[in-house]
Design an enzyme around this catalytic site. Structure first.
Site, PDB file in Angstrom:
ATOM      1  N   GLY A   1       7.131  -5.361   1.807  1.00  0.00           N
ATOM      2  CA  GLY A   1       7.462  -5.876   0.479  1.00  0.00           C
ATOM      3  C   GLY A   1       6.872  -5.074  -0.648  1.00  0.00           C
ATOM      4  O   GLY A   1       7.407  -5.071  -1.731  1.00  0.00           O
ATOM      5  N   HIS A   2       5.745  -4.370  -0.406  1.00  0.00           N
ATOM      6  CA  HIS A   2       5.048  -3.761  -1.532  1.00  0.00           C
ATOM      7  C   HIS A   2       5.054  -2.243  -1.503  1.00  0.00           C
ATOM      8  O   HIS A   2       4.679  -1.613  -2.476  1.00  0.00           O
ATOM      9  CB  HIS A   2       3.599  -4.246  -1.532  1.00  0.00           C
ATOM     10  CG  HIS A   2       2.974  -4.160  -2.885  1.00  0.00           C
ATOM     11  ND1 HIS A   2       3.490  -4.805  -3.982  1.00  0.00           N
ATOM     12  CD2 HIS A   2       1.877  -3.490  -3.319  1.00  0.00           C
ATOM     13  CE1 HIS A   2       2.732  -4.555  -5.032  1.00  0.00           C
ATOM     14  NE2 HIS A   2       1.757  -3.762  -4.666  1.00  0.00           N
ATOM     15  N   LEU A   3       5.475  -1.640  -0.384  1.00  0.00           N
ATOM     16  CA  LEU A   3       5.583  -0.195  -0.361  1.00  0.00           C
ATOM     17  C   LEU A   3       7.020   0.243  -0.134  1.00  0.00           C
ATOM     18  O   LEU A   3       7.609   0.911  -0.982  1.00  0.00           O
ATOM     19  CB  LEU A   3       4.666   0.397   0.718  1.00  0.00           C
ATOM     20  CG  LEU A   3       3.176   0.380   0.366  1.00  0.00           C
ATOM     21  CD1 LEU A   3       2.374   0.974   1.507  1.00  0.00           C
ATOM     22  CD2 LEU A   3       2.904   1.147  -0.911  1.00  0.00           C
TER      23      LEU A   3
END
Length: 546
Positions: A190-192
Site C-alpha cells: 500500500g505504501h511503496l
C-alpha cells in the site's frame, strides 16, 4: 525491497497452500486397480542410487522404475500453472531385463511449486500407458513404479510411492514471518508499490494544490514536473539498470524501459494533465459547480477525455495491430503456451512494439514467462504499451487525491466515495475477466499491465486506502510507524536497495542456498535495516526528494 517482500509473500502462499491442500492422484489407464500412495513396498535399495541428484529448493526427486520387459518409457510432464500448454519431454526410462531383477530406472527432478501431470508413453507404439496428477512436496523423495498386471490383457499399473516425506521448511519460521511480514507486506503493497503508481497520482493533486496555493506560477510548476520526470528516467537508466550484471553498461545492451522510467513518464503525463486543466479555487478545495456532489469529477471532464482516449489507443493497438506470425489481439505468453502454436508471440502487440521501436537488446531479456512457458523472445514488463495503463492507474489515484482535497475532514463522504470507486472498479474487472483466471475478454496480466489488472488493483487500492484512512485519520488508532518512515524516503529506499542489495550487511554468502530459512533471514535482515535507516533519516529530517 518491494521485490523481496513480494517474493516472501509468495513463499507464505506456497507454504499455506502446501499445508491446506492435500494432493490428489488420478487413476491410470487400463482395467487394473488404480495406482496410489500408501502402504506400498519401497523400491529396491540401491537402484540407481549412484545417480541420485541432490535435492534442490522447490524441487522433489522422482525415481521412475520400469518393470516392463519389452519396451521403454517416455516420461513427459505438464505444470498445472501452464495454461493450454504442451507436455514437455523429461526423460526416457529403459526397459527391464527379462528376469525383472533389474528394472529400468531413471532419477528426475520435478517441480514442487505447482501441481504436475505425469504422462508415460510406451516406446514401441507410442501410446499412453498412464497419466498421473499429483502435487509433489518440496525435498520429497518419490518412486513411480510401472509394471505389467496381466500379460493377457496387457494391463499396466503405475504406482506412486513416497520414499521420504517432503520437508515443510516453512513451519519453523511461519509464525515469525506472519507476525512481522503480515503488517509489513500490507504497508509495502500500500505504501511503496502503490506509492509509485496509484498513490503517486494521489500525491500529485495534493502537491500541485499546495504549490499553487502558495503562489507558484503554472510555468514554474511545469518546470518542476519536467525536471522531476527527467531525473526519474535518468536514475532508472543509469543507476538502477539490471544490465550492470552483464558488466559495464554499453549502448548495445542498455535496457531502456524500467520501473523508474515508467514512473517518470506516468508522472509527467498525469501531473501535466492536472496542471493544465486545474480550475480556479481547486487549490483551496472550494470549487463552484452545478452539482456539488460531483465536484471532484464533472469539472475535470477534459482530463477524462484524454485518459479515455489513451485507453482507446491501448485497445486499438492491442487488439487491431497486425503482429507478424501472431493472431490479432493475442495476449498470451508464447513459448509452449496455446499448445505451442505461437512460440514467438510473447506479449502480443506490446512485445512487438517494444522490439520494433527499442530493439531486442534494449529490453528485458529474461521475462518471468520463460520459467513456466519456456519462452525465448525478450519481453519487457515495463514496456511502452503498458505505460498507457499505468497512466490510467495513476489517474485513478489522482481521483482519490481529489476526494481527499474536496471533502476535507468529511470522513463519511470520503469513505463512501472510496468504497464507491472500489465497487465500480471491481464491477469493471468482473466484466472484463468474466470472473475467471484465463477465459475473460481481457484477463488479469501484470506483465502486460492489462486494463483488467489496473481496474482490479485499483479496486483493492481504494479498499486499502479506505482502511488506512479509517485507522489513521478517523479513529487515530495507528500513526503508521514504523512503516511510515520508509514512505517518507521511498525513492531513496528503492534506489538504495537496488544499488546495495548484493552488499553486506544486506546480503551475504549463505551456507545452504537451498534453505528457505536462510533466504528469509537474509530478506528480513535487509528489510529491517532499511526501516532503521529510514527512521534515522526521518529523525534528522533528511528527505531525498527529486
Amino acid at each position: 525491497m518491494a521485490a523481496a517482500a513480494a517474493g516472501l509473500v509468495a513463499a507464505v502462499a506456497v507454504a499455506l497452500g502446501g499445508m491446506l491442500m492435500a494432493p490428489g492422484l488420478t487413476q491410470p489407464h487400463g482395467e487394473g486397480p488404480p495406482g496410489g500412495i500408501g502402504p506400498q513396498p519401497r523400491p529396491r535399495e540401491g537402484v540407481a542410487a549412484e545417480r541420485r541428484p541432490p535435492g534442490r529448493m522447490d524441487q522433489a526427486l522422482l525415481l521412475v522404475l520400469n518393470e516392463l520387459p519389452e519396451q521403454g518409457l517416455r516420461l513427459a510432464t505438464l505444470s498445472g500453472s501452464c495454461h493450454q500448454c504442451l507436455y514437455q519431454y523429461l526423460a526416457f526410462v529403459p526397459p527391464s531385463d527379462r528376469s525383472l531383477r533389474a528394472p529400468g530406472a531413471v532419477w528426475v527432478e520435478v517441480d514442487a511449486q505447482h501441481p504436475l501431470t505425469l504422462q508415460l508413453n510406451g516406446s514401441l507404439a507410442g501410446t499412453e500407458l498412464c497419466r498421473i496428477q499429483y502435487h509433489f512436496g518440496e525435498f520429497g523423495n518419490y518412486s513411480l513404479v510401472v509394471k505389467l498386471l496381466s500379460k493377457s490383457t496387457k494391463t499396466v499399473s503405475c504406482d506412486l510411492v513416497i520414499n521420504e516425506g517432503p520437508i515443510n521448511s516453512y513451519l519453523p519460521i511461519l509464525f515469525a514471518f506472519l507476525v512481522y511480514m503480515g503488517l509489513f507486506a500490507i504497508l509495502i503493497v500500500g505504501h511503496l508499490s502503490m506509492k509509485f503508481v496509484f498513490i503517486m497520482g494521489t500525491s500529485i493533486v495534493l502537491s500541485l494544490s499546495s504549490m499553487l496555493r502558495w503562489g507558484s506560477s503554472k510555468q514554474k510548476v511545469l518546470g518542476k514536473i519536467l525536471w522531476r520526470s527527467f531525473l526519474l528516467i535518468l536514475l532508472g537508466i543509469i543507476v538502477v539498470n539490471p544490465n550492470y550484471c552483464l558488466g559495464p553498461l554499453s549502448w548495445d545492451t542498455l535496457r531502456i524501459p524500467g520501473v523508474l522510467q515508467r514512473l517518470g513518464v506516468t508522472y509527467l503525463v498525469v501531473a501535466a494533465l492536472e496542471l493544465l486543466f486545474t480550475k480556479p479555487g481547486a487549490e483551496s478545495g472550494i470549487l463552484e459547480t452545478p452539482c456539488p456532489a460531483l465536484q471532484d469529477v464533472l469539472p475535470y471532464w477534459p482530463q477524462w477525455i484524454c485518459i479515455l482516449t489513451l485507453e482507446v489507443i491501448w485497445l486499438c493497438l492491442t487488439f487491431l495491430l497486425p503482429v507478424p506470425g501472431c493472431p490479432r489481439g493475442y495476449l498470451g505468453p508464447g513459448g509452449i503456451g496455446d499448445f505451442g502454436n505461437y512460440p514467438n508471440c510473447t506479449g502480443g502487440a506490446a512485445g512487438y512494439i517494444d522490439r520494433l521501436l527499442l530493439g531486442e537488446t534494449h529490453i528485458y531479456q529474461h521475462p518471468s514467462s520463460n520459467v513456466i512457458y519456456q519462452t525465448t523472445m525478450p519481453y519487457d514488463p515495463e514496456g511502452i504499451l503498458g505505460t498507457i495503463n499505468s497512466i490510467f492507474m495513476a489517474f485513478l489515484g489522482l481521483q482519490a487525491g481529489k476526494i481527499l482535497l474536496f471533502y476535507r475532514n468529511q470522513h463519511k463522504q470520503i469513505l463512501c466515495r472510496f468504497v464507491t470507486w472500489s465497487t465500480v472498479m471491481g464491477m469493471i474487472s468482473a466484466i472484463l475477466t468474466k470472473c475467471s483466471k484465463e477465459e475473460g475478454f481481457i484477463p488479469i496480466n501484470k506483465n502486460l499491465w492489462s486494463i483488467s489488472y489496473v481496474t482490479t488493483t485499483s479496486c483493492f487500492a481504494f479498499i486499502l486506502l479506505s482502511l488506512m484512512y479509517y485507522l489513521v485519520d478517523v479513529k487515530r488508532l495507528w500513526s503508521g510507524a514504523p512503516f511510515f518512515y520508509p514512505g517518507m524516503n521511498s525513492i531513496l529506499v528503492y534506489i538504495g536497495h537496488e544499488v546495495f542489495e548484493n552488499y553486506f550487511p544486506f546480503k551475504w554468502k549463505m551456507q545452504d542456498t537451498q534453505s528457505h530459512a536462510e533466504h528469509l533471514t537474509q530478506n528480513l535482515t535487509a528489510t529491517t535495516l532499511w526501516v532503521i535507516i529510514s527512521y534515522l533519516l526521518y529523525r534528522r529530517r533528511i528527505f531525498w526528494k527529486i
